[in-house]
Design a protein around this motif. Structure first.
Motif, PDB file in Angstrom:
ATOM      1  N   GLN A  99       0.824  -1.209   0.000  1.00 16.03           N
ATOM      2  CA  GLN A  99       0.000   0.000   0.000  1.00 16.03           C
ATOM      3  C   GLN A  99       0.864   1.268   0.000  1.00 16.03           C
ATOM      4  OE1 GLN A  99      -3.571   1.770  -0.401  1.00 16.03           O
ATOM      5  NE2 GLN A  99      -3.298  -0.430  -0.266  1.00 16.03           N
ATOM      6  N   TRP A 100       1.955   1.238   0.747  1.00 17.41           N
ATOM      7  CA  TRP A 100       2.853   2.388   0.791  1.00 17.41           C
ATOM      8  C   TRP A 100       3.525   2.603  -0.558  1.00 17.41           C
ATOM      9  CZ3 TRP A 100       5.299   0.257   5.851  1.00 17.41           C
ATOM     10  CH2 TRP A 100       4.431   0.490   6.917  1.00 17.41           C
ATOM     11  N   LYS A 101       3.889   1.509  -1.213  1.00 19.93           N
ATOM     12  CA  LYS A 101       4.506   1.635  -2.545  1.00 19.93           C
ATOM     13  C   LYS A 101       3.515   2.211  -3.547  1.00 19.93           C
ATOM     14  CE  LYS A 101       7.862  -2.096  -2.018  1.00 19.93           C
ATOM     15  NZ  LYS A 101       8.200  -3.480  -2.394  1.00 19.93           N
ATOM     16  N   LEU A 102       2.280   1.728  -3.487  1.00 15.66           N
ATOM     17  CA  LEU A 102       1.257   2.190  -4.427  1.00 15.66           C
ATOM     18  C   LEU A 102       0.822   3.629  -4.154  1.00 15.66           C
ATOM     19  CD1 LEU A 102      -1.026  -0.987  -4.554  1.00 15.66           C
ATOM     20  CD2 LEU A 102       0.531  -0.160  -6.353  1.00 15.66           C
ATOM     21  N   ASN A 103       0.905   4.037  -2.891  1.00 12.95           N
ATOM     22  CA  ASN A 103       0.430   5.364  -2.485  1.00 12.95           C
ATOM     23  C   ASN A 103       1.514   6.142  -1.741  1.00 12.95           C
ATOM     24  OD1 ASN A 103      -2.526   5.140  -3.253  1.00 12.95           O
ATOM     25  ND2 ASN A 103      -2.228   3.316  -1.986  1.00 12.95           N
ATOM     26  N   GLU A 104       2.725   6.074  -2.261  1.00 10.86           N
ATOM     27  CA  GLU A 104       3.863   6.706  -1.579  1.00 10.86           C
ATOM     28  C   GLU A 104       3.642   8.198  -1.369  1.00 10.86           C
ATOM     29  OE1 GLU A 104       8.681   7.303  -2.044  1.00 10.86           O
ATOM     30  OE2 GLU A 104       7.679   5.717  -3.177  1.00 10.86           O
ATOM     31  N   HIS A 105       3.058   8.866  -2.334  1.00  6.46           N
ATOM     32  CA  HIS A 105       2.830  10.310  -2.210  1.00  6.46           C
ATOM     33  C   HIS A 105       1.959  10.617  -0.986  1.00  6.46           C
ATOM     34  CE1 HIS A 105       2.398  14.488  -3.337  1.00  6.46           C
ATOM     35  NE2 HIS A 105       1.086  14.358  -3.192  1.00  6.46           N
ATOM     36  N   TYR A 106       0.938   9.829  -0.782  1.00  7.49           N
ATOM     37  CA  TYR A 106       0.036  10.046   0.353  1.00  7.49           C
ATOM     38  C   TYR A 106       0.722   9.704   1.678  1.00  7.49           C
ATOM     39  CZ  TYR A 106      -3.717   9.370   3.694  1.00  7.49           C
ATOM     40  OH  TYR A 106      -4.489   9.428   4.821  1.00  7.49           O
ATOM     41  N   TYR A 107       1.283   8.512   1.804  1.00  8.51           N
ATOM     42  CA  TYR A 107       1.823   8.065   3.091  1.00  8.51           C
ATOM     43  C   TYR A 107       3.146   8.739   3.449  1.00  8.51           C
ATOM     44  CZ  TYR A 107      -1.926   4.716   3.470  1.00  8.51           C
ATOM     45  OH  TYR A 107      -3.174   4.144   3.587  1.00  8.51           O
ATOM     46  N   SER A 108       3.917   9.153   2.478  1.00 10.17           N
ATOM     47  CA  SER A 108       5.192   9.801   2.791  1.00 10.17           C
ATOM     48  C   SER A 108       5.003  11.159   3.457  1.00 10.17           C
ATOM     49  CB  SER A 108       6.056   9.937   1.532  1.00 10.17           C
ATOM     50  OG  SER A 108       5.453  10.812   0.608  1.00 10.17           O
ATOM     51  N   GLN A 109       3.813  11.728   3.341  1.00  6.42           N
ATOM     52  CA  GLN A 109       3.570  13.025   3.981  1.00  6.42           C
ATOM     53  C   GLN A 109       3.591  12.942   5.510  1.00  6.42           C
ATOM     54  OE1 GLN A 109      -0.384  14.668   3.287  1.00  6.42           O
ATOM     55  NE2 GLN A 109      -1.207  12.601   3.090  1.00  6.42           N
ATOM     56  N   PHE A 110       3.500  11.746   6.049  1.00  2.00           N
ATOM     57  CA  PHE A 110       3.526  11.555   7.498  1.00  2.00           C
ATOM     58  C   PHE A 110       4.938  11.282   8.021  1.00  2.00           C
ATOM     59  CE2 PHE A 110      -0.680  10.044   6.076  1.00  2.00           C
ATOM     60  CZ  PHE A 110      -1.455  11.023   6.673  1.00  2.00           C
TER      61      PHE A 110
END
Length: 199
Positions: A99-110
């Motif tokens: 999920q983090w790989k697929l949505n890195e932009h979203y999760y990396s903000q944390f």
């Protein structure tokens, strides 16, 4: 970097002085916080996978309550009611990393990207038993988002006894009915146990 303060205390290395009395104080406060909300703890192994064991226990409870809808949905991720806790936990870890790989932009903000490489942390965290990664802090939000469940973490802190996590983009009223409870002792490197309401 997006601020998401509830995760500041989850599974990260802490600068807490190591002593038996500190551990006991955290245990007492956690037990008080659980009791105050009529929640009991189910202990899980502390081998670096405790967060995933605790989440797996909670998800298994929800699957047993609703095997046709929720159970079928979780089966699409490769887990079932018959899955062993260890197998379920390993699968949850890999689901998070994917999920983090697929949505890195979203999760990396944390994550503080100036000091940490998100890609390196993902690689490190993909290994069973790794719990000393900053990404452990976003596991509850990730699981909440993927499975459309609320997660309530009872902590060992008197000034923040409970943290409620809701799916970010939930449109389903079912998310309000499904709650996974966790007990988190923040002492030292921290430890999660499963939790559930007393009957």
């Amino acid at each position: 970097m997006k601020s998401y303060s509830p995760f500041c205390l989850c599974s990260r290395r802490n600068q807490i002085q190591q002593s038996t009395s500190d551990f006991q104080a955290h245990e007492q406060q956690l037990n008080f916080n659980l009791s105050d909300h009529n929640i009991q703890r189910l202990q899980v192994d502390g081998d670096g996978n405790c967060l995933f064991y605790a989440l797996a226990e909670g998800l298994l409870r929800e699957m047993k309550k609703d095997p046709y809808n929720f159970g079928s949905y979780l089966q699409s991720f490769g887990v079932s009611i018959q899955s062993s806790l260890v197998s379920f936990a390993k699968t949850l870890r890999q689901i998070c990393v994917t999920q983090w790989k697929l949505n890195e932009h979203y999760y990396s903000q944390f994550v503080d990207m100036q000091h940490i490489s998100f890609a390196k942390e993902m690689k490190k965290f993909s290994k069973t038993g790794v719990s000393d990664s900053i990404l452990g802090d976003i596991v509850p939000l990730t699981i909440s988002n993927i499975f459309n469940v609320r997660i309530t973490i009872f902590t060992s802190l008197s000034n923040m006894p409970r943290i409620d996590i809701k799916p970010e983009n939930s449109t389903s009223s079912l998310a309000c009915r499904r709650v996974i409870y966790l007990a988190y002792n923040q002492y030292g490197a921290g430890h999660y146990d499963a939790a559930y309401p007393r009957l």
